[in-house]
Design a protein around this motif. Structure first.
Motif, PDB file in Angstrom:
ATOM      1  N   UNK A   1       0.721  -1.168   0.053  1.00  0.00           N
ATOM      2  CA  UNK A   1       0.039   0.073   0.082  1.00  0.00           C
ATOM      3  C   UNK A   1       0.804   1.193   0.036  1.00  0.00           C
ATOM      4  N   UNK A   2       1.977   1.224   0.779  1.00  0.00           N
ATOM      5  CA  UNK A   2       2.822   2.446   0.844  1.00  0.00           C
ATOM      6  C   UNK A   2       3.530   2.552  -0.282  1.00  0.00           C
ATOM      7  N   UNK A   3       4.007   1.493  -1.146  1.00  0.00           N
ATOM      8  CA  UNK A   3       4.507   1.507  -2.529  1.00  0.00           C
ATOM      9  C   UNK A   3       3.754   2.272  -3.628  1.00  0.00           C
ATOM     10  N   UNK A   4       2.261   1.864  -3.427  1.00  0.00           N
ATOM     11  CA  UNK A   4       1.381   2.067  -4.205  1.00  0.00           C
ATOM     12  C   UNK A   4       0.951   3.507  -4.311  1.00  0.00           C
ATOM     13  N   UNK A   5       1.114   3.874  -2.968  1.00  0.00           N
ATOM     14  CA  UNK A   5       0.663   5.621  -2.630  1.00  0.00           C
ATOM     15  C   UNK A   5       1.899   6.486  -3.342  1.00  0.00           C
ATOM     16  N   UNK A   6       2.995   5.896  -3.029  1.00  0.00           N
ATOM     17  CA  UNK A   6       4.395   6.818  -3.356  1.00  0.00           C
ATOM     18  C   UNK A   6       4.383   6.750  -4.933  1.00  0.00           C
ATOM     19  N   UNK A   7       4.063   5.654  -5.706  1.00  0.00           N
ATOM     20  CA  UNK A   7       4.013   5.440  -7.109  1.00  0.00           C
ATOM     21  C   UNK A   7       2.937   6.541  -7.547  1.00  0.00           C
ATOM     22  N   UNK A   8       1.651   6.374  -7.165  1.00  0.00           N
ATOM     23  CA  UNK A   8       0.647   7.418  -7.455  1.00  0.00           C
ATOM     24  C   UNK A   8       1.055   8.920  -7.410  1.00  0.00           C
ATOM     25  N   UNK A   9       1.512   9.231  -6.195  1.00  0.00           N
ATOM     26  CA  UNK A   9       1.892  10.668  -5.660  1.00  0.00           C
ATOM     27  C   UNK A   9       3.058  10.948  -6.850  1.00  0.00           C
ATOM     28  N   UNK A  10       3.923  10.137  -7.224  1.00  0.00           N
ATOM     29  CA  UNK A  10       4.982  10.390  -8.247  1.00  0.00           C
ATOM     30  C   UNK A  10       4.517  10.517  -9.684  1.00  0.00           C
ATOM     31  N   UNK A  11       3.297  10.313  -9.935  1.00  0.00           N
ATOM     32  CA  UNK A  11       2.666  10.085 -11.319  1.00  0.00           C
ATOM     33  C   UNK A  11       3.443   9.162 -12.244  1.00  0.00           C
ATOM     34  N   UNK A  12       3.742   7.991 -11.693  1.00  0.00           N
ATOM     35  CA  UNK A  12       4.466   6.905 -12.467  1.00  0.00           C
ATOM     36  C   UNK A  12       3.637   6.123 -13.321  1.00  0.00           C
ATOM     37  N   UNK A  13       3.892   6.023 -14.664  1.00  0.00           N
ATOM     38  CA  UNK A  13       2.977   5.552 -15.670  1.00  0.00           C
ATOM     39  C   UNK A  13       3.291   4.181 -16.031  1.00  0.00           C
ATOM     40  N   UNK A  14       4.513   3.393 -15.656  1.00  0.00           N
ATOM     41  CA  UNK A  14       4.641   1.846 -15.629  1.00  0.00           C
ATOM     42  C   UNK A  14       5.446   1.624 -14.544  1.00  0.00           C
ATOM     43  N   UNK A  15       5.114   0.088 -14.191  1.00  0.00           N
ATOM     44  CA  UNK A  15       5.800  -0.386 -13.298  1.00  0.00           C
ATOM     45  C   UNK A  15       6.016  -1.935 -13.768  1.00  0.00           C
ATOM     46  N   UNK A  16       7.420  -2.405 -13.376  1.00  0.00           N
ATOM     47  CA  UNK A  16       7.750  -3.935 -14.015  1.00  0.00           C
ATOM     48  C   UNK A  16       7.716  -4.383 -12.619  1.00  0.00           C
ATOM     49  N   UNK A  17       7.092  -5.490 -12.288  1.00  0.00           N
ATOM     50  CA  UNK A  17       7.122  -6.542 -11.127  1.00  0.00           C
ATOM     51  C   UNK A  17       7.849  -7.888 -11.301  1.00  0.00           C
ATOM     52  N   UNK A  18       8.615  -8.209 -10.564  1.00  0.00           N
ATOM     53  CA  UNK A  18       9.560  -9.468 -10.824  1.00  0.00           C
ATOM     54  C   UNK A  18       9.786 -10.091  -9.193  1.00  0.00           C
ATOM     55  N   UNK A  19       8.912 -10.845  -8.901  1.00  0.00           N
ATOM     56  CA  UNK A  19       9.379 -11.544  -7.649  1.00  0.00           C
ATOM     57  C   UNK A  19       9.893 -12.948  -7.712  1.00  0.00           C
ATOM     58  N   UNK A  20      10.502 -13.295  -6.871  1.00  0.00           N
ATOM     59  CA  UNK A  20      11.278 -14.646  -6.826  1.00  0.00           C
ATOM     60  C   UNK A  20      10.179 -15.875  -6.870  1.00  0.00           C
ATOM     61  N   UNK A  21      10.544 -16.699  -7.845  1.00  0.00           N
ATOM     62  CA  UNK A  21       9.846 -18.071  -8.236  1.00  0.00           C
ATOM     63  C   UNK A  21       8.246 -17.679  -8.501  1.00  0.00           C
ATOM     64  N   UNK A  22       7.954 -16.265  -9.066  1.00  0.00           N
ATOM     65  CA  UNK A  22       6.589 -16.103  -9.285  1.00  0.00           C
ATOM     66  C   UNK A  22       6.293 -17.017 -10.504  1.00  0.00           C
ATOM     67  N   UNK A  23       7.103 -17.675 -11.162  1.00  0.00           N
ATOM     68  CA  UNK A  23       6.479 -18.455 -12.419  1.00  0.00           C
ATOM     69  C   UNK A  23       5.918 -19.824 -11.733  1.00  0.00           C
ATOM     70  N   UNK A  24       6.080 -19.994 -10.398  1.00  0.00           N
ATOM     71  CA  UNK A  24       5.607 -21.253  -9.780  1.00  0.00           C
ATOM     72  C   UNK A  24       4.298 -21.001  -9.134  1.00  0.00           C
ATOM     73  N   UNK A  25       4.281 -19.763  -8.581  1.00  0.00           N
ATOM     74  CA  UNK A  25       3.325 -19.082  -7.699  1.00  0.00           C
ATOM     75  C   UNK A  25       2.920 -17.437  -7.932  1.00  0.00           C
ATOM     76  N   UNK A  26       2.037 -17.296  -8.874  1.00  0.00           N
ATOM     77  CA  UNK A  26       1.916 -15.711  -9.301  1.00  0.00           C
ATOM     78  C   UNK A  26       1.131 -15.197  -8.230  1.00  0.00           C
TER      79      UNK A  26
END
Length: 310
Positions: free
Chosen positions: A144-169
């Motif tokens: 929630x904190x990261x989402x709020x910071x991104x919205x306040x910064x007017x960010x247009x794109x985000x890349x999400x890559x978490x460990x072993x997410x290809x097994x559990x997304x």
């Protein structure tokens, strides 16, 4: 009578090829590109040459444009800043890569700057193990904190890559939902396979060019539909296959090499025909080779490359 239409959009010119399926005849034309709106040049070119040679847009049975729009956006790096989200402890993975240096014995060699610089990447506390089991739940407070910071910064794109997410997304999906309204691309959708650096690099590329490509593709698809195109618009991918535009609008990274690879495929097909005609070979037995190709026999009409595109 059914016509097949192929278009290649470059920085300077847009090439249009019309092929009559009934007799195999083809017409090729060229018009100036429109850098500010590449899709308009596609529509103008197709309309112009269809009008000159008789058929209407309603007679088109297949439509597949390729473009260097994604390639140019990636090379020129003139797009919006991209944020990256990784599992805690993996923030520097883009710089580390596979620990390969541009020049092995040059201690002063510098790697190219990552598309998502370190100050634009953040970590979230979570952990999925190599079996896809959740060992550490995703911290909802951090999300929630990261989402709020991104919205306040007017960010247009985000890349999400978490460990072993290809097994559990699951954790990536939670982040994607929380970041609604922003062009968010997850590694479990773009490249759901092992090797963390490759997944992260690909998802960052996808997010980096995403806003530009999504606007370009969606506008062109809607304009072609309004103009009366009776068939689905297909996009050429870097692996030389085609896929519907709507799929590429969310995963534009698939099209980065679409224009160059289409030229190679066309050259291979043409070369096989020329060899078979001039030398009396059967196209089934013909082999096309060239500089940089590995020694040995390639499958008929196939080609290879020294390095993968990533």
């Amino acid at each position: 009578m059914v016509w097949r239409v192929g278009v290649d959009t470059g920085g300077a010119f847009t090439d249009v090829c019309l092929c009559n399926e009934s007799d195999g005849s083809a017409v090729v034309g060229k018009i100036s590109s429109a850098p500010r709106d590449p899709g308009q040049a596609v529509i103008d070119g197709v309309t112009k040459f269809l009008g000159e040679y008789g058929p209407s847009l309603f007679e088109v049975g297949y439509f597949a444009p390729g473009a260097t729009v994604a390639t140019n956006a990636l090379l020129q790096t003139r797009v919006l800043k991209t944020r990256g989200a990784t599992t805690h402890g993996f923030r520097d993975l883009l710089e580390l890569g596979r620990q390969r240096r541009p020049k092995l014995y040059d201690l002063t060699a510098r790697k190219a700057d990552p598309l998502a610089t370190r100050d634009l990447r953040f970590e979230v506390s979570e952990r999925v193990n190599c079996l896809g089991e959740v060992e550490g739940p995703l911290s909802e407070a951090e999300v929630r904190l990261a989402a709020a910071i991104l919205r306040d910064a007017d960010v247009k794109s985000v890349a999400v890559c978490l460990l072993y997410s290809y097994l559990n997304s699951g954790h990536e999906e939670i982040l994607e939902d929380e970041l609604s309204g922003v062009f968010t691309t997850t590694s479990s959708e773009v490249l759901p396979e092992f090797r963390e650096y490759e997944r992260l690099a690909m998802v960052v590329i996808n997010a980096f060019i995403g806003p530009v490509m999504q606007g370009y593709l969606s506008r062109m698809r809607l304009r072609l539909k309004e103009a009366g195109l009776p068939v689905e618009v297909n996009a050429t991918q870097s692996n030389r296959d085609v896929t519907p535009f709507e799929a590429v609008e969310t995963q534009p990274g698939r099209t980065v090499l679409s224009s160059p690879i289409t030229g190679v495929v066309g050259a291979v097909r043409l070369a096989v025909r020329v060899i078979s005609v001039q030398r009396g070979y059967n196209p089934v037995d013909s082999v096309v080779a060239g500089p940089g190709l590995p020694s040995g026999i390639l499958p008929p009409g196939e080609f290879s490359r020294d390095h993968p595109p990533l």
